[in-house]
Scaffold this motif. Structure first.
Motif, short mmCIF file in Angstrom:
data_model
loop_
_atom_site.label_atom_id
_atom_site.label_comp_id
_atom_site.label_asym_id
_atom_site.label_seq_id
_atom_site.Cartn_x
_atom_site.Cartn_y
_atom_site.Cartn_z
N ILE A 21 -45.47 -80.50 -24.22
CA ILE A 21 -44.58 -81.05 -23.20
C ILE A 21 -45.34 -81.36 -21.92
O ILE A 21 -45.19 -82.44 -21.32
N ALA A 22 -46.17 -80.44 -21.48
CA ALA A 22 -46.94 -80.66 -20.26
C ALA A 22 -47.88 -81.85 -20.41
O ALA A 22 -48.06 -82.64 -19.46
N ALA A 23 -48.47 -82.01 -21.59
CA ALA A 23 -49.44 -83.08 -21.81
C ALA A 23 -48.82 -84.46 -21.64
O ALA A 23 -49.51 -85.41 -21.27
N ILE A 24 -47.54 -84.59 -21.89
CA ILE A 24 -46.87 -85.89 -21.77
C ILE A 24 -46.98 -86.44 -20.35
O ILE A 24 -47.11 -87.65 -20.14
N VAL A 25 -46.95 -85.56 -19.36
CA VAL A 25 -47.07 -86.00 -17.96
C VAL A 25 -48.47 -85.78 -17.42
O VAL A 25 -48.70 -85.87 -16.21
N GLY A 26 -49.42 -85.48 -18.29
CA GLY A 26 -50.79 -85.28 -17.85
C GLY A 26 -51.06 -83.92 -17.26
O GLY A 26 -52.09 -83.73 -16.59
N ALA A 27 -50.16 -82.96 -17.46
CA ALA A 27 -50.34 -81.61 -16.95
C ALA A 27 -51.01 -80.73 -18.00
O ALA A 27 -51.08 -81.08 -19.18
N LEU A 244 -38.76 -73.87 -19.14
CA LEU A 244 -39.22 -73.56 -17.79
C LEU A 244 -40.46 -74.38 -17.41
O LEU A 244 -40.69 -74.65 -16.23
N THR A 245 -41.24 -74.81 -18.40
CA THR A 245 -42.32 -75.75 -18.11
C THR A 245 -41.74 -77.05 -17.56
O THR A 245 -42.22 -77.58 -16.55
N ALA A 246 -40.70 -77.56 -18.21
CA ALA A 246 -40.05 -78.78 -17.73
C ALA A 246 -39.45 -78.57 -16.35
O ALA A 246 -39.54 -79.43 -15.47
N ARG A 247 -38.83 -77.41 -16.14
CA ARG A 247 -38.20 -77.13 -14.84
C ARG A 247 -39.25 -77.08 -13.73
O ARG A 247 -39.03 -77.62 -12.64
N LEU A 248 -40.38 -76.43 -14.00
CA LEU A 248 -41.41 -76.34 -12.98
C LEU A 248 -41.99 -77.72 -12.67
O LEU A 248 -42.26 -78.05 -11.50
N LEU A 249 -42.15 -78.54 -13.71
CA LEU A 249 -42.63 -79.90 -13.49
C LEU A 249 -41.65 -80.67 -12.60
O LEU A 249 -42.08 -81.40 -11.68
N CYS A 250 -40.35 -80.50 -12.85
CA CYS A 250 -39.35 -81.16 -12.02
C CYS A 250 -39.47 -80.72 -10.57
O CYS A 250 -39.43 -81.55 -9.64
N ALA A 408 -42.57 -88.74 -16.37
CA ALA A 408 -43.77 -89.58 -16.42
C ALA A 408 -43.51 -90.98 -15.88
O ALA A 408 -44.45 -91.68 -15.49
N ASP A 409 -42.24 -91.40 -15.89
CA ASP A 409 -41.81 -92.64 -15.22
C ASP A 409 -42.63 -93.86 -15.66
O ASP A 409 -43.15 -94.62 -14.83
N GLY A 410 -42.74 -94.00 -16.98
CA GLY A 410 -43.44 -95.16 -17.49
C GLY A 410 -44.94 -94.98 -17.61
O GLY A 410 -45.65 -95.90 -18.05
N HIS A 411 -45.45 -93.83 -17.19
CA HIS A 411 -46.90 -93.58 -17.25
C HIS A 411 -47.21 -92.38 -18.14
O HIS A 411 -48.20 -91.67 -17.92
N ALA A 412 -46.38 -92.15 -19.15
CA ALA A 412 -46.58 -91.02 -20.05
C ALA A 412 -47.86 -91.20 -20.86
O ALA A 412 -48.30 -92.32 -21.13
N ASP A 413 -48.44 -90.08 -21.25
CA ASP A 413 -49.54 -90.10 -22.20
C ASP A 413 -48.92 -90.41 -23.56
O ASP A 413 -48.29 -89.56 -24.18
N ALA A 414 -49.12 -91.65 -24.01
CA ALA A 414 -48.44 -92.12 -25.23
C ALA A 414 -48.86 -91.31 -26.45
O ALA A 414 -48.04 -91.05 -27.34
#
Length: 509
Positions: A21-27, A244-250, A408-414
């Motif tokens: 999940i984190a990798a999708i946004v580059g985290a 909670l990973t998603a929540r912290l990213l938010c 990721a707003d269109g900039h996700a790690d595909a």
């Protein structure tokens, strides 16, 4: 961005899924080193983990931490260890120190389950003989405390107490008291501003039982301490690291997605899914909140559409003997549901799909319709998919991945998104619905039992090899429907967490 994760235990659902999940946004997710992480009944090295977490606190952007992991070494040891609440609480010091230094600290803790099975893989060894009787006692004791016993149930309590050795009942109850005391202490840490957020989840719960009684007590204290704005409490366990990973990213990105749930069979959102104690609608709302989202007022106002395949009224795992009846009852609603999801996809909305029709695997009817050549909903374009284990598990990981894709707003790690989506299809449908049954049949034919002997390299190897063949076949099927294009199953990567076929792990590349 880097998040330090002290997971519930070492299983991939608690380590791999949050990392995906984190990798999708580059985290990046930082985990305790494998050599101190623990495995099954062998606890993590809590002293080394504390040192690791203290080091991470100075370099990470936030911490997601399991109280069970830090205090007792992992989930299983919260159910079998004999350490004191004072020892467990002292091991939470790195969280307090991190928060006092200004770090975001999201903690989660479980209300200990009472397993309704004579099985000791995750329980004290004597549970193999007395597990179901302790489960019955748990429900009866809860009813007794609120004056809800029915005629004859007082005698049932006496019979169980006479049947189960007194030392086992004493161990069962004193460990529960210890764990509840720790949960209250963690609630105190939250009230004392020593945690940023707390998620309390109830593992494999039901309306009656000591876990439900303890949950009510915790909710009462949360109200008295006025901390509801910084905590949540609902059914779940293995999805929490992802949520909670998603929540912290938010929180770090300062964004909050509006999510609109769409239910496959209107009205069935009131059904209580197996292993839970509330309507699935409330589970959906809880997981949306845990992942950092809010409910959208309408589909038009939503950033994400969460399609939910609602629980079957049978409230059991899928079985072939009622497949025809289920098809007759559910197919028209499913067809309309997938048409609506397809319309949202075509309009540019992000659409996620959580299948909680049955626990521990995808609904074969829904998969058949989704994978059909003329399906109006494109599986490969879904923001996420889930169909594993309980409703809370499924919905938590499904919402978390979709939230990450939205952030990721269109900039996700595909590539990361492709791997996460494909992995969940292969796990929830490919393995849990189909390949697991095939592998167990082969094991029974060859060894006389469906799980391999954990001490037999031959049996474990045979099982993993047969699973790999089955997963490879399902990956090809997925790719024909646009899921996992360009990916391959890494040869020899299949493993069995805790040496059982309940779940498997594998690598995609």
């Amino acid at each position: 961005m880097k998040i330090a994760l002290a997971p519930l235990d070492e299983r991939p659902v608690n380590t791999r899924y949050p990392s995906q999940i984190a990798a999708i946004v580059g985290a990046e997710i930082s985990l305790p080193p494998v050599e101190i992480r623990g495995s099954g009944r062998n606890p993590a090295d809590t002293l080394a983990v504390a040192a690791w977490l203290t080091e991470q606190a100075g370099t990470c952007d936030g911490i997601v931490a399991s109280v069970e992991y830090l205090a007792w070494g992992n989930l299983i040891n919260s159910r079998i260890s004999n350490e004191t609440v004072a020892q467990g609480l002292a091991r939470l010091a790195p969280l307090v120190q991190a928060r006092e230094s200004g770090a975001l600290v999201y903690a989660f803790v479980l209300i200990t389950r009472v397993a309704n099975a004579n099985d000791c893989v995750e329980e004290p060894l004597w549970w193999k003989t007395f597990g179901t009787r302790c489960y019955a006692l748990s429900q009866l004791l809860h009813k007794q405390t609120v004056g809800a016993l029915e005629p004859g149930e007082t005698d049932k309590i006496a019979a169980i107490r006479a049947d189960v050795p007194a030392e086992h009942i004493r161990e069962f109850l004193t460990r529960r008291e210890r764990n509840h005391a720790l949960n209250l202490s963690v609630l105190n840490l939250l009230a004392s501003e020593k945690l940023s957020f707390l998620l309390i989840t109830s593992d494999d719960t039901s309306a009656w039982g000591l876990p439900s009684r303890e949950k009510a007590w915790l909710e009462s204290w949360a109200d008295l301490l006025d901390v509801r704005d910084r905590m949540m409490i609902h059914p779940g366990a293995d999805e929490v690291g992802s949520a909670l990973t998603a929540r912290l990213l938010c929180d770090k990105l300062g964004r909050q997605p509006r999510i609109f749930p769409l239910y496959a069979i209107p009205g069935d959102e009131a059904i209580v899914a197996p292993y839970e104690d509330r309507a699935v609608r409330l589970t959906v709302e809880g997981q949306i909140g845990a992942c950092g989202g809010i409910l959208a007022s309408s589909a038009e106002d939503a950033d994400l559409i969460l399609g939910v395949l609602t629980p079957s009224p049978r409230r059991t795992e899928w079985r072939a003997d009622f497949a025809d009846a289920e098809r007759t009852a559910r197919q028209p609603a499913y067809e309309a549901f997938f048409t609506e999801l397809g319309t949202f996809q075509n309009s540019g909305k992000l659409v996620a799909l959580g299948d909680v029709a049955y626990p521990n695997g995808a609904d074969p009817l829904a998969i058949a319709l989704l994978f059909a050549e003329n399906s109006p909903c494109a599986p490969g374009k879904l923001a996420s998919f889930g169909a594993w284990n309980t409703a809370g598990n499924t919905l938590g990981t499904t919402v978390a991945q979709a939230v990450a894709l939205w952030l990721a707003d269109g900039h996700a790690d595909a590539h990361a998104q492709n791997i996460a989506l494909t992995h969940h299809f292969l796990e929830g449908w490919g393995y849990q619905t189909e390949v697991r049954r095939e592998a167990r049949t082969k094991n029974i034919e060859r060894f006389g039992h469906h799980d391999p002997n954990p001490t037999s390299t031959e049996q474990i190897t045979f099982t993993c090899e047969s699973i790999e063949v089955g997963l490879q076949t399902r990956l090809v099927q997925l790719q024909k429907r646009g899921v996992g294009i360009g990916l391959a199953l890494v040869p020899g990567s299949v493993t069995l967490p805790w040496s059982r076929t309940f779940e498997c792990d594998f690598e995609l590349t």
